[in-house]
Structures are given as C-alpha cells and as structure tokens.
Enzyme design. Sequence first.
Site, short mmCIF file in Angstrom:
data_model
loop_
_atom_site.label_atom_id
_atom_site.label_comp_id
_atom_site.label_asym_id
_atom_site.label_seq_id
_atom_site.Cartn_x
_atom_site.Cartn_y
_atom_site.Cartn_z
CE LYS A 166 -6.90 -4.55 7.20
NZ LYS A 166 -6.90 -4.94 5.83
N GLY A 205 -10.84 -1.09 0.74
CA GLY A 205 -9.76 -0.76 -0.19
C GLY A 205 -9.98 0.57 -0.90
N GLY A 228 -5.53 -4.15 -2.91
CA GLY A 228 -4.66 -3.90 -4.07
C GLY A 228 -3.88 -2.62 -3.92
CB VAL A 282 -0.98 -0.01 1.20
CG1 VAL A 282 -1.88 1.22 1.17
CG2 VAL A 282 -1.84 -1.28 1.18
CE LYS A 284 -10.92 -4.73 5.49
NZ LYS A 284 -10.70 -5.73 4.45
CD GLU A 319 -12.66 6.37 2.11
OE1 GLU A 319 -13.22 7.45 2.33
OE2 GLU A 319 -13.26 5.29 2.15
CB VAL A 367 -13.66 0.10 5.65
CG1 VAL A 367 -14.86 -0.78 5.32
CG2 VAL A 367 -13.42 0.17 7.14
N1 HSE Z 1 -6.78 -8.69 3.33
C1 HSE Z 1 -7.74 -7.70 3.00
C2 HSE Z 1 -8.72 -8.34 2.02
C3 HSE Z 1 -7.05 -6.51 2.35
O1 HSE Z 1 -8.48 -9.45 1.54
O2 HSE Z 1 -9.76 -7.75 1.78
C4 HSE Z 1 -7.78 -5.22 2.46
O3 HSE Z 1 -8.15 -4.86 3.72
#
Ligand code: HSE
Length: 439
Positions: A104, A133, A301, A14, A204, A128, A131
């Site tokens: 999170k 992505g 991602g 990220v 989340k 932001e 939760v």
């Molecule tokens: N590991 C999390 C997922 C990444 O798979 O959604 C994003 O929070």
Amino acid sequence: MKTINVGLIGFGTVGSGLAEVLLSQQERLLQRSGLTVRLARVADIMISELPARFADTELTNDAEGMINDPDIDIIVELIGGIQPAKTFVMDAIAAGKHVVTANKALLSQEGKEIFAAAAAKGVEVGFEASVGGGIPVIKSLKEGLVANKILSIMGIMNGTANYILTRMTDEGIAFADVLKDAQELGFAEADPTYDIEGIDTAHKLAILMTMAYGMNITHDEIATEGISQIEPMDIEFAREFGCRIKLLAISRNHDDNVEARVHPTMVPESHLLSSINGAYNAIHFTGDTVGNVLLYGPGAGKLPTGSAVAADVVDIARDIAAGSVGRVPSLSYLPGEIRDIAITPMEKLSCPWYFRISAKDEPGVLAAIAGILSRHGISIESVIQKGRQQSGPVSIVISTHTAQESSVLAALTEIDALEVVSLPTVKIRMLDETASFED
Ligand code: HSE
C-alpha cells in the site's frame, strides 16, 4: 490442463501465507479455474531454505533473474516499502509480467507511474491485499459496486491501531504496552509509526479513493492524525458521551471536490463501526444505487492476507487462460478516465467536537473558555469537570454542536493562550449524523 507459474519476492509473513494458501487450496483452485496455479519460485535473501512441504518450489536470491525468466507468468511482490519493491515491480512490468502486490505504501505513493506502465505494457496489477487484509474490498469496489457512483468511504483500516484502542477501552491498558503486544502478534508494520500515526490508513484510503472516484491522489494529500496522543482519560470521557474512539478514514464525494481525512473519531456506541474490535477492519461505502455497504473481516494476518493475494493471482491466471487480460481495469476506471479532483481543505469541514482543556480550577475559567467559544460561533453541547485540584490543572471536557474546523482552530489558539491553561487542548472530532448508516 494449463499451469500458471508464480514467482514470489519475499517469504515473510504474507509471502509464506500465500505459499500456504496456494498449497492447501491447489485442488480447489483447479476445480474453480481449471488451472494449476503453481508457486514455481521464491526470491528471498533472508532465508536459506523453504519448509519441506514446498518441495515443488525453488528458492533463489536472484529476484531479477526470476523476473526475467520467461517461464514465470506472474510476479508477486511482498517485501513492502518503496525500494527495492518499486524497481522489482517496474522491472516485472517491463518484462511483460503481471504483478500482484500488497504494498500500500508503494501504490499510494508511486501508483500513477506503476499503473501507467502496466497499461502501456498490457499487463495486470492486482493489489487486493493492500487494503483490508483478507477482506475482498478492492474486488467489491472494482466489480461488485461497478454500477455505482461512490458517495462516501468510511472505515477502520488499520488493525494495529484498532487493536490498541480496543484494549485501551476494554482493559484500561496503557498505549505503549498494547503496542508491544500488537508487534508480537505480527500485525504491526515494521515501523509502528505508520500504524499509530494514521499513515498506513492514509495509504489505504488513497488507494480506495483512486478507485472509488477515478482520481489521482497520493497519501500525503490526506490530512492525517494518529492515536498516539489519545490518553485513557479520553477513552473514559468518550464513554460518558456514549462513544468509543476509533481511528477512522473518512472520504466524501462532493463531485468537484472530495473530503479525505484520517483521524481519531468519537463514534457513537449505536453506530456499527463502534463495535469493530481488535485487529478487525471494516470498510463502509455509500453508493448511489446500492446504498450502504459494510465489509468486515480480518485486516491483517498471514493466511487472511495470503487469501487476498491468492485471489489476485487466480484472477490473473483466469484472464491469461481465457485470453482476457485487462478485461477489468486494475483501478476500476479506464486509465484515460482517471483525473485530478480537488481535495476539500480541512478548515472548511464541520463536525461536532470533543475538547479536553487542562486548566487551573478557579473562578471565571469556564466563563473565559465559553466566551471564546461563543465569539467563534461554537455552541457548547455539554461540559464535564471532574475532581478538584488546589495546584495542578484539571480537565475541563467540552462537547460541541457542529462547528467548522477553521473556527475551532482559531478558538483553541485563544484558549490555549490563556494564562490559566497549562497544556495544549486535546481535540477529537465526533462522527456527525450525516455519516450515519441511516442516511
Ligand atoms: N499494519 C497493518 C495493520 C497490516 O495493522 O492493519 C495490514 O495492512
């Protein structure tokens, strides 16, 4: 033209995504904010240099030095986990820095202390990317839906779990093989337990509930079940019932108490959430004035999450430039308005159910099971039994009408104690009609 200097802790997936986004969108951000948002410094102890295109950015291994540098305006924490992330965030707040994080786990566990410290210091905390992505879910809740009492939250909030369930459903691939692929694709958490056991989804949901209802809640107060017990045959039986299995976060607001749960759910194929596939996330809110809103997009991602982090950075940069820091409360509610609300005990909740009972195939077994369900007031909707076994158990699959969780637990304890039942019964909640989009 004002320059806002950003200090980033953590140049992983990220963090490097944020760096790419700030670089590629620099001109557009200038056009939209009148500001130069500059990634001034990166603190990371795992790398020895930054890619050459980030020539304007300094690399350091001294995160605390960066936090305390008066030239840095915003600290972005993207290392994840509780420590040392919490120390960096708290130290940044103490140093009067605005903070952006995607963490999170940290916010859903330590958020109360972090937001109290930020409010006392008059700095903003943006989250932001914590939760959904790249989906602007936090901003939607905080700003777009500000004129709503949020009545419910329901969604698919973990891309890894959804990716696994989708491939198990579409290709009949075993759970463990799909998990390996998800890890290689880079959206699984460092510890995949968080993804597959629903813990990441509970993190989340806790964040969204805090903002939606103005309540104190930590993720460990949310009843959480994961998908590791789901077998390909459950997915097949779900198909026969016209459903897909999804890992859902569900919360409903009953004013003096709120539901909060994460579990695999049989979702009717007619329901929008049943067609959210792969690593995508979808989050549905019901507001008393807007009605139903569904936000859909990439839940993880590098660039999508980088996009969400950059949005927080720009929001704060705009507030700094306009002298309007704190204009929008970080948690949507003013700090003094966040209160304790009771969480509805799971035993009191009702929904239709799917049971897969492993039992000997002999006369009277179904009658015994039906008798127990009947004594607990559980009404059968349909029964499927496939195949015939001389020795091993067969699967007896039952769907029920709406039944209270306490009755279901009591009935299954009795069923599983029957001499003819060989394995603990698999139970999956089915989405009830009150959660439909046609409310
Ligand atoms: N590991 C999390 C997922 C990444 O798979 O959604 C994003 O929070």
